[in-house]
Scaffold this active site. Structure first.
Site, mmCIF file in Angstrom:
data_model
loop_
_atom_site.group_PDB
_atom_site.id
_atom_site.type_symbol
_atom_site.label_atom_id
_atom_site.label_comp_id
_atom_site.label_asym_id
_atom_site.label_seq_id
_atom_site.Cartn_x
_atom_site.Cartn_y
_atom_site.Cartn_z
ATOM 1 N N HIS A 267 0.821 -1.212 0.000
ATOM 2 C CA HIS A 267 0.000 0.000 0.000
ATOM 3 C C HIS A 267 0.858 1.266 0.000
ATOM 4 O O HIS A 267 0.693 2.136 -0.851
ATOM 5 C CB HIS A 267 -0.906 -0.049 1.232
ATOM 6 C CG HIS A 267 -1.958 1.006 1.287
ATOM 7 N ND1 HIS A 267 -2.958 1.111 0.344
ATOM 8 C CD2 HIS A 267 -2.181 1.998 2.189
ATOM 9 C CE1 HIS A 267 -3.760 2.122 0.666
ATOM 10 N NE2 HIS A 267 -3.299 2.686 1.771
ATOM 11 N N PHE A 268 1.755 1.380 0.964
ATOM 12 C CA PHE A 268 2.610 2.564 1.054
ATOM 13 C C PHE A 268 3.922 2.299 0.313
ATOM 14 O O PHE A 268 4.988 2.127 0.913
ATOM 15 C CB PHE A 268 2.840 2.944 2.516
ATOM 16 C CG PHE A 268 1.642 3.590 3.150
ATOM 17 C CD1 PHE A 268 1.165 4.814 2.709
ATOM 18 C CD2 PHE A 268 0.968 2.970 4.184
ATOM 19 C CE1 PHE A 268 0.053 5.417 3.282
ATOM 20 C CE2 PHE A 268 -0.148 3.563 4.775
ATOM 21 C CZ PHE A 268 -0.601 4.788 4.319
#
Length: 292
Positions: A267-268
Site C-alpha cells: 500500500h505505502f
C-alpha cells in the site's frame, strides 16, 4: 556536494480551518501537489519531497483530521471528500497556484480528481499510486465498507472500528512489502498516535461513509481523463489488498498513453520502493510536465 533541499512547514487558515502543508523547491518551479492517503498525512511524502524539490515547487497538505491540520469536532464539520477538495482548492488559491501536477494516493485520488473536475485545465499531469477511479479496484476489502454505505447503520459503522486499530495501521505498512527492513516502524506509531486522538475515530468513520459518494463520480473522473488527457504515470504497489492492482490497468482504457508500472510492494509503496519510484517520477515530470 549536492545542494541540500530545505522543507518548510506552514499552517494557514483556509475557510476558517487551519491547514498544515509542507513546501519545498524553487518558488517559480512547476508545481507538484502531493495528496496523501489514509491513515497518514503529508508525512508519507517526507522522503520524496527533497528528491523532487531540486527542480519542482512541491506542496503537500494535510487534510483536516489528519497530520498537523486542525481536527474540528465531526458534529460541527463536514468530513467529506468534496469538502477536502474545496479546502485544497482554497489553499492553492491562497498560494496563487494556477497549474499543478498531482500525485494522488488512496484518499488523495478522490480529493485530487474532485479538484480536477473543478479546474480541469489546471492539471499539468498525474502521478497515480494506489488510488482508485474504477469499480474494478474495489475488491473484498471494501465489502464491510459497502455494507455501511448501503444503510448507514450504527452496527455497520461500529463494525469498521478495526480500520483504525493499531494492527490494521501496521498491516497497511507491512503487508505485501518486498523488504520489511526498509519500512520504518515510526510510520505506524506516528499514524496511530494521531488516530488515537479523542474524536478522531468518528472522523475516520464519517470519511469511510462518505467514500461511497466518490464511486458515482467515477464516470466523471474517467471523462476528465479522456477529455483532458493529462500526462499520467501510474506507479502501483501490486500487492496492496486495499487498492489492488485490479484498479490500475483500467486507467489505460481512458488514458491509453499512461505509463504503467506495477511494483512488487504494498500500500505505502514509497516506504519500500523510494529508490525506484523517485527517479521514475522525476523523469516523468521532466519529460511530460516541465521539458527543457
Amino acid at each position: 556536494m549536492q545542494a541540500v533541499v530545505v522543507t518548510h512547514y506552514h499552517t494557514v487558515a483556509v475557510d476558517g480551518v487551519d491547514i498544515f502543508y509542507r513546501e519545498a523547491g524553487p518558488a517559480d518551479g512547476p508545481v507538484v501537489l502531493l495528496l496523501h492517503g489514509f491513515p497518514t498525512s503529508s508525512h508519507m511524502f517526507r522522503n520524496l519531497i527533497p528528491l523532487l524539490a531540486d527542480r519542482y515547487h512541491v506542496i503537500a497538505p494535510d487534510y483536516p483530521g489528519f497530520g498537523q491540520s486542525a481536527m474540528p469536532d465531526h458534529t460541527q464539520f463536514a468530513y467529506t471528500f468534496g469538502h477536502y477538495a474545496d479546502l485544497v482548492d482554497g489553499l492553492l488559491q491562497q498560494l496563487k497556484i494556477q497549474r499543478y501536477a498531482m500525485y494522488v494516493m488512496d484518499y488523495g485520488a478522490p480529493v485530487g480528481y474532485r479538484l480536477a473536475l473543478k479546474h480541469p485545465e489546471r492539471v499539468s499531469g498525474l502521478i497515480v499510486q494506489n488510488g482508485n477511479a474504477y469499480e474494478e479496484g474495489l475488491k473484498e476489502f471494501w465489502d464491510p465498507i459497502k455494507a455501511y454505505w448501503a444503510d448507514g447503520s450504527a452496527a455497520h459503522r461500529e463494525a469498521l472500528s478495526f480500520l483504525v486499530a493499531p494492527e490494521t495501521t501496521k498491516f497497511q505498512y507491512t503487508d505485501g512489502m518486498s523488504d520489511l527492513t526498509r519500512i520504518d516502524p515510526d510510520n505506524w506509531v506516528h499514524d496511530q498516535a494521531l488516530l488515537d486522538r479523542p474524536g478522531n475515530k468518528d472522523i475516520q468513520l464519517d470519511l469511510f461513509h462518505d467514500y461511497g459518494t466518490n464511486v458515482p463520480l467515477y464516470p466523471k473522473f474517467q471523462a476528465f481523463f479522456r477529455d483532458y488527457k493529462p500526462p499520467t504515470l501510474i506507479v502501483w504497489g501490486k500487492n496492496d489488498k486495499i487498492f489492488p492492482a485490479d484498479g490500475a490497468s483500467p486507467y489505460l482504457r481512458d488514458l491509453p498513453d499512461a505509463e504503467l508500472h506495477l511494483l512488487d510492494t504494498g500500500h505505502f509503496a514509497l516506504e519500500d520502493k523510494l529508490d525506484v519510484m523517485a527517479p521514475m517520477i522525476h523523469d516523468f515530470l521532466d519529460r511530460k510536465v516541465a521539458p527543457h
